[in-house]
Design a protein around this motif. Structure first.
Motif, mmCIF file in Angstrom:
data_model
loop_
_atom_site.group_PDB
_atom_site.id
_atom_site.type_symbol
_atom_site.label_atom_id
_atom_site.label_comp_id
_atom_site.label_asym_id
_atom_site.label_seq_id
_atom_site.Cartn_x
_atom_site.Cartn_y
_atom_site.Cartn_z
ATOM 1 N N UNK A 88 39.804 55.640 13.362
ATOM 2 C CA UNK A 88 38.982 55.973 12.199
ATOM 3 C C UNK A 88 38.956 57.474 11.638
ATOM 4 N N UNK A 89 38.477 57.521 10.503
ATOM 5 C CA UNK A 89 38.552 58.774 9.980
ATOM 6 C C UNK A 89 37.117 59.208 9.319
ATOM 7 N N UNK A 90 36.685 60.154 9.627
ATOM 8 C CA UNK A 90 35.166 60.587 9.047
ATOM 9 C C UNK A 90 35.444 61.790 8.241
ATOM 10 N N UNK A 104 29.910 60.472 13.890
ATOM 11 C CA UNK A 104 30.978 60.387 14.763
ATOM 12 C C UNK A 104 30.743 60.043 16.106
ATOM 13 N N UNK A 105 29.387 60.192 16.632
ATOM 14 C CA UNK A 105 28.977 59.564 17.862
ATOM 15 C C UNK A 105 28.910 58.066 17.579
ATOM 16 N N UNK A 149 30.697 68.004 19.929
ATOM 17 C CA UNK A 149 30.859 68.037 21.430
ATOM 18 C C UNK A 149 29.312 68.147 22.084
ATOM 19 N N UNK A 150 28.471 68.881 21.380
ATOM 20 C CA UNK A 150 27.127 68.954 22.123
ATOM 21 C C UNK A 150 26.540 67.491 22.064
ATOM 22 N N UNK A 151 26.768 66.726 21.050
ATOM 23 C CA UNK A 151 26.053 65.399 20.906
ATOM 24 C C UNK A 151 26.989 64.400 21.878
ATOM 25 N N UNK A 207 39.678 61.094 13.261
ATOM 26 C CA UNK A 207 39.915 62.022 12.550
ATOM 27 C C UNK A 207 39.188 62.557 11.735
ATOM 28 N N UNK A 208 39.019 63.914 11.673
ATOM 29 C CA UNK A 208 37.902 64.504 10.834
ATOM 30 C C UNK A 208 38.751 64.993 9.594
#
Length: 247
Positions: free
Chosen positions: A181-183, A223-224, A22-24, A139-140
Motif C-alpha cells: 500500500x501507499x501512504x 502507517x502503523x 520508527x518510534x511508533x 511506500x511513502x
C-alpha cells in the motif's frame, strides 16, 4: 495496536516522518531497523529513544540509491533480527527547480533516490515480505505526486510513480497474503517544510480545508495501521492523508 514479533525496516528514519514511523513501531513492540544515509548521530538518537521506551532497534547505514549498499544492509538486518516483515520505503529527497532550469543531474539524483531506492530496497527484502505471515510493503508518496507542484517536476514524477509501482507489487504479492500500500501525506511540519518561505506556506494553507499542516503523528498512526494485521484485506491502495486537499 501491537506489532509484537514484527521486524520493520524504515528507510530515511533519522528525521521527520521516517523518525516518527520508527518510534511508533518501536512503541508498538516491533524490532525496528533505523536506516540512514549520513545522519549517524540522529539515527542513534532514534534508536536510543526506542530503546528507552522498552523497544529494540538498530541503526544501519546505507544509501538507498546504492544497490550493493542496500544488499549489505539486508544481510546485516537478517544477521541481527532474521527475515523482516515490514518495509517502509520512506527515504527521499528534493532538488527543486523549474523544469527549464533543471539540470540532468538534478533530475537523475531525485530519480535514483526516490524511485531507484524503492526498487533497491523492495528487491532486496522482497522474499522476506513474500514469506512473512503478515508481510507489508508500505511506500511513502506525497500529495505532490497526486497534484503536481510548481518547481518539483522531478519530485512529483517520482512520487506519482510510486502509485503504479505499489499497485503492481500488490497484484504480484496477493497470492501470498502479503500486501503493498501507499501512504500519500500532504504538507507535514518537518525540516522540509521549514525550508519553504512563509509566503509560500501561507499559499499552501489556503488550499487545505482543515486549515493546518499535518503533524508527524497524523501520518505515523496511518502507517502503523497499514503495517498491522488489521489492514490484511487492504492492498494496492493510496491513502491520501492531506487535510482534505483535492486529488
Amino acid at each position: 495496536m501491537t506489532l509484537d514479533t514484527q521486524t520493520c525496516v524504515v528507510t530515511g528514519a533519522s528525521r521527520g516522518i521516517g523518525r516518527g514511523i520508527a518510534e511508533e513501531f518501536g512503541e508498538c513492540g516491533a524490532d525496528v531497523v533505523v536506516n540512514y544515509r549520513s545522519s549517524e548521530a540522529a539515527a542513534h538518537d532514534v534508536v536510543d529513544a526506542i530503546e528507552d521506551a522498552g523497544g529494540r532497534a538498530i541503526p544501519v547505514q546505507a544509501d538507498v540509491a546504492d544497490y550493493d549498499a542496500v544488499q549489505a544492509m539486508a544481510e546485516e538486518v537478517r544477521d541481527v533480527f532474521g527475515p523482516i516483515d515490514v518495509l517502509v520505503n520512506n527515504a527521499g529527497l528534493t532538488i527543486d527547480r523549474t523544469f527549464k532550469n533543471m539540470s540532468h543531474e538534478d533530475w537523475q539524483r531525485v530519480m535514483d533516490v526516490n524511485l531507484g531506492g524503492v526498487y533497491n530496497c523492495t528487491h532486496s527484502f522482497f522474499d522476506d515480505i513474500v514469506e512473512a505471515e503478515c508481510g507489508r510493503l508500505i511506500n511513502i508518496s506525497s500529495v505532490v505526486g497526486q497534484q503536481g507542484n510548481y518547481g518539483q517536476s522531478n519530485y512529483a514524477t517520482t512520487k506519482s510513480g510510486l502509485f503504479g509501482f505499489t499497485r503492481t507489487i500488490a497484484l504480484e504479492l496477493a497470492r501470498t497474503g502479503s500486501t503493498a500500500n501507499c501512504v500519500a501525506p500532504g504538507f507535514v511540519q518537518t525540516d522540509m517544510l521549514d525550508d519553504v518561505s512563509d509566503h509560500v506556506q501561507e499559499q499552501i494553507l489556503e488550499r487545505i480545508p482543515l486549515e493546518r499542516f499535518a503533524e508527524v503523528d497524523d501520518i505515523t498512526g496511518i502507517v502503523r495501521f497499514v503495517a498491522g494485521p488489521e489492514s490484511s484485506y487492504m492492498t494496492g491502495q493510496i491513502l491520501a492523508v492531506n487535510g482534505g486537499m483535492e486529488w
